[in-house]
Design a protein around this motif. Structure first.
Motif, PDB file in Angstrom:
ATOM      1  N   GLN A 190       0.789  -1.167  -0.286  1.00  0.00           N
ATOM      2  CA  GLN A 190       0.226  -0.040  -0.015  1.00  0.00           C
ATOM      3  C   GLN A 190       1.129   1.142   0.378  1.00  0.00           C
ATOM      4  N   ALA A 191       2.083   1.262   0.662  1.00  0.00           N
ATOM      5  CA  ALA A 191       2.636   1.987   0.891  1.00  0.00           C
ATOM      6  C   ALA A 191       3.365   2.894  -0.854  1.00  0.00           C
ATOM      7  N   LEU A 192       3.835   1.614  -1.071  1.00  0.00           N
ATOM      8  CA  LEU A 192       4.412   1.419  -2.299  1.00  0.00           C
ATOM      9  C   LEU A 192       3.489   2.365  -3.820  1.00  0.00           C
ATOM     10  N   GLU A 193       2.438   1.668  -3.444  1.00  0.00           N
ATOM     11  CA  GLU A 193       0.612   2.136  -3.967  1.00  0.00           C
ATOM     12  C   GLU A 193       1.014   3.934  -4.369  1.00  0.00           C
ATOM     13  N   SER A 194       1.153   4.282  -2.894  1.00  0.00           N
ATOM     14  CA  SER A 194       0.572   5.724  -2.629  1.00  0.00           C
ATOM     15  C   SER A 194       1.696   6.349  -2.949  1.00  0.00           C
ATOM     16  N   ALA A 195       3.204   5.661  -2.960  1.00  0.00           N
ATOM     17  CA  ALA A 195       4.106   7.066  -3.373  1.00  0.00           C
ATOM     18  C   ALA A 195       4.163   7.150  -5.209  1.00  0.00           C
ATOM     19  N   LEU A 196       3.305   5.409  -5.429  1.00  0.00           N
ATOM     20  CA  LEU A 196       3.182   5.732  -7.162  1.00  0.00           C
ATOM     21  C   LEU A 196       2.925   6.586  -7.883  1.00  0.00           C
ATOM     22  N   GLU A 197       0.951   6.970  -7.026  1.00  0.00           N
ATOM     23  CA  GLU A 197      -0.179   7.463  -6.930  1.00  0.00           C
ATOM     24  C   GLU A 197       1.011   9.438  -7.162  1.00  0.00           C
ATOM     25  N   VAL A 198       1.174   9.683  -6.095  1.00  0.00           N
ATOM     26  CA  VAL A 198       2.040  10.895  -5.993  1.00  0.00           C
ATOM     27  C   VAL A 198       3.141  11.206  -7.168  1.00  0.00           C
ATOM     28  N   LEU A 199       3.801  10.540  -7.438  1.00  0.00           N
ATOM     29  CA  LEU A 199       5.132  10.691  -8.455  1.00  0.00           C
ATOM     30  C   LEU A 199       4.249  10.665  -9.688  1.00  0.00           C
ATOM     31  N   LYS A 200       3.498  10.036 -10.076  1.00  0.00           N
ATOM     32  CA  LYS A 200       2.854   9.436 -11.202  1.00  0.00           C
ATOM     33  C   LYS A 200       1.930  11.613 -11.891  1.00  0.00           C
ATOM     34  N   ALA A 201       2.077  11.822 -10.670  1.00  0.00           N
ATOM     35  CA  ALA A 201       0.874  12.952 -10.927  1.00  0.00           C
ATOM     36  C   ALA A 201       2.225  14.137 -10.142  1.00  0.00           C
ATOM     37  N   ASN A 202       2.784  14.097 -10.369  1.00  0.00           N
ATOM     38  CA  ASN A 202       4.454  14.972 -10.317  1.00  0.00           C
ATOM     39  C   ASN A 202       5.245  14.522 -10.846  1.00  0.00           C
ATOM     40  N   SER A 203       5.759  14.156 -11.351  1.00  0.00           N
ATOM     41  CA  SER A 203       6.970  13.651 -12.224  1.00  0.00           C
ATOM     42  C   SER A 203       7.395  13.986 -13.637  1.00  0.00           C
ATOM     43  N   GLY A 204       5.731  13.492 -14.169  1.00  0.00           N
ATOM     44  CA  GLY A 204       5.908  13.757 -15.769  1.00  0.00           C
ATOM     45  C   GLY A 204       6.811  11.945 -16.020  1.00  0.00           C
ATOM     46  N   LEU A 205       6.616  11.331 -15.137  1.00  0.00           N
ATOM     47  CA  LEU A 205       7.866   9.622 -16.019  1.00  0.00           C
ATOM     48  C   LEU A 205       7.203   9.056 -16.491  1.00  0.00           C
ATOM     49  N   SER A 206       7.178   7.947 -17.269  1.00  0.00           N
ATOM     50  CA  SER A 206       6.449   7.338 -17.342  1.00  0.00           C
ATOM     51  C   SER A 206       6.213   5.770 -16.239  1.00  0.00           C
ATOM     52  N   ASP A 207       4.855   5.198 -16.514  1.00  0.00           N
ATOM     53  CA  ASP A 207       5.013   3.924 -15.597  1.00  0.00           C
ATOM     54  C   ASP A 207       6.282   3.106 -15.105  1.00  0.00           C
ATOM     55  N   ALA A 208       6.317   3.125 -16.457  1.00  0.00           N
ATOM     56  CA  ALA A 208       7.769   1.455 -16.712  1.00  0.00           C
ATOM     57  C   ALA A 208       8.630   2.280 -15.579  1.00  0.00           C
ATOM     58  N   ILE A 209       8.707   3.342 -15.749  1.00  0.00           N
ATOM     59  CA  ILE A 209      10.348   4.551 -14.996  1.00  0.00           C
ATOM     60  C   ILE A 209      10.322   4.195 -13.702  1.00  0.00           C
ATOM     61  N   LEU A 210       8.594   4.891 -13.440  1.00  0.00           N
ATOM     62  CA  LEU A 210       8.579   4.947 -11.590  1.00  0.00           C
ATOM     63  C   LEU A 210       8.779   3.087 -11.450  1.00  0.00           C
ATOM     64  N   VAL A 211       7.830   2.546 -11.805  1.00  0.00           N
ATOM     65  CA  VAL A 211       8.135   1.234 -11.556  1.00  0.00           C
ATOM     66  C   VAL A 211       9.695   0.632 -10.878  1.00  0.00           C
ATOM     67  N   ALA A 212      10.489   1.230 -11.965  1.00  0.00           N
ATOM     68  CA  ALA A 212      12.498   0.364 -11.521  1.00  0.00           C
ATOM     69  C   ALA A 212      12.521   1.138 -10.193  1.00  0.00           C
ATOM     70  N   LEU A 213      12.050   3.131 -10.593  1.00  0.00           N
ATOM     71  CA  LEU A 213      12.191   3.973  -8.880  1.00  0.00           C
ATOM     72  C   LEU A 213      12.006   2.832  -7.773  1.00  0.00           C
ATOM     73  N   LEU A 214      11.160   2.585  -7.732  1.00  0.00           N
ATOM     74  CA  LEU A 214      10.682   2.018  -6.575  1.00  0.00           C
ATOM     75  C   LEU A 214      10.946   0.989  -6.093  1.00  0.00           C
ATOM     76  N   ALA A 215      11.181  -0.163  -7.064  1.00  0.00           N
ATOM     77  CA  ALA A 215      11.404  -0.993  -6.423  1.00  0.00           C
ATOM     78  C   ALA A 215      13.104  -1.503  -5.195  1.00  0.00           C
ATOM     79  N   PRO A 216      13.544  -0.764  -5.598  1.00  0.00           N
ATOM     80  CA  PRO A 216      14.509  -0.625  -4.098  1.00  0.00           C
ATOM     81  C   PRO A 216      14.323  -0.213  -3.197  1.00  0.00           C
ATOM     82  N   HIS A 217      12.746   0.316  -2.773  1.00  0.00           N
ATOM     83  CA  HIS A 217      12.525   0.574  -1.426  1.00  0.00           C
ATOM     84  C   HIS A 217      11.441  -0.597  -1.328  1.00  0.00           C
TER      85      HIS A 217
END
Length: 304
Positions: A190-217
């Motif tokens: 749930q924590a990672l999904e919340s982070a993904l939503e915030v980053l999607k709304a503010n970073s302009g990066l694609s979902d694939a890139i965001l998921v890769a960036l979140l993987a280490p966490h």
């Protein structure tokens, strides 16, 4: 530099375990002595070990335990019954604390805190750090209650706090750091999904890139959420969201084969109820973007 108190407790189970533990504490196991055995005991220093309480031989300690159990009418026990509790108090190797006073105070604390017979208390000065082994017989009102005395995490933390307040603090010792219980897989997901939503709304990066960036966490997303200004979800919140999802009202499906016309024999006034509760047919399956199959583990070692 402030020294940290060291207090560990473990259950003793198995046939003749009291004598086995006492033999180690009394240095009666010859295979443990000397560097050739790969052990950590220096036999030239064993003469400086000190018995604070109990008999001078392991056999006598075990006989004392048996006599107390016989007097209480305890004859038959389960194979996995807890026959004893062993506590280890330790000081740093270069500590200037009066060892005699500290270990005597520690044994006295154990006697008062657990309120059960002390079978043996021995200080070891023949290993890397000075420490004291205390063997307890978990006998209360004619019953063996070792598991209840030791308890779970909350009881162990309370034990550490009580020892620090009544003994450790008086010797200038700091409490042991409390290891935080790792978040469950559901909370981390749930924590990672919340982070993904915030980053999607503010970073302009694609979902694939965001998921890769979140993987280490995936193991510990707490620092990431703190950096994003998001509070870590709790198990209570996750449970509440699940209940809301499962009890959300939804419209019933139309009978198969009917469009706008009414089913034969149905009165419009007796149509399906406009709302239903609990689970409803037709929930879409949503693929989770993160897999959290591996739980973190931790292991700690102490003196023997």
């Amino acid at each position: 530099m402030t020294n940290t108190q060291f207090l560990r407790i473990k259950k003793l189970t198995g046939k003749a375990i009291i004598e086995v533990a006492a033999r180690h504490n009394h240095r009666e196991i010859l295979a443990e002595l000397g560097q050739a055995s790969g052990g950590r005991i220096n036999p030239t220093q064993t003469k400086f070990n000190l018995i604070l309480h109990g008999h001078s031989t392991a056999a006598a300690v075990a006989a004392d335990a048996k006599a107390l159990m016989d007097a209480a009418g305890i004859k038959l026990l389960r194979k996995d019954a807890v026959l004893g509790l062993e506590i280890i108090f330790s000081l740093p190797s270069k500590s200037t604390i009066d060892q005699g006073r500290f270990f005597n105070d520690s044994v006295q604390w154990a006697s008062q805190y657990f309120a059960v017979p002390i079978l043996s208390a021995i200080v070891h000065n023949d290993e890397a750090v000075p420490h004291c082994h205390v063997l307890l017989l978990p006998l209360v009102n004619g019953r063996m209650v070792g598991s209840d005395l030791m308890g779970g995490r909350s009881k162990l933390l309370a034990m550490q706090a009580d020892f620090h307040a009544k003994v450790g603090q008086g010797y200038g010792l700091a409490r042991q750091a409390v290891t935080q219980k790792p978040a469950s897989a559901a909370i981390r997901k749930q924590a990672l999904e919340s982070a993904l939503e915030v980053l999607k709304a503010n970073s302009g990066l694609s979902d694939a890139i965001l998921v890769a960036l979140l993987a280490p966490h995936t193991i510990d997303p707490a620092p990431l959420l703190a950096a994003l200004g998001i509070a870590m979800p709790t198990s209570k919140a996750i449970k509440s969201n699940f209940v809301k999802m499962m009890t959300k009202p939804c419209k019933p499906e139309k009978p198969i084969g009917f469009r706008k016309s009414k089913p034969i024999g149905f009165d419009g006034r007796a149509a399906f109820e406009s709302e239903q509760t609990l689970s409803c047919v037709g929930f879409d399956k949503v693929a989770a973007p993160f897999s959290l199959s591996n739980e973190p583990t931790g292991v700690s070692n102490g003196p023997q």
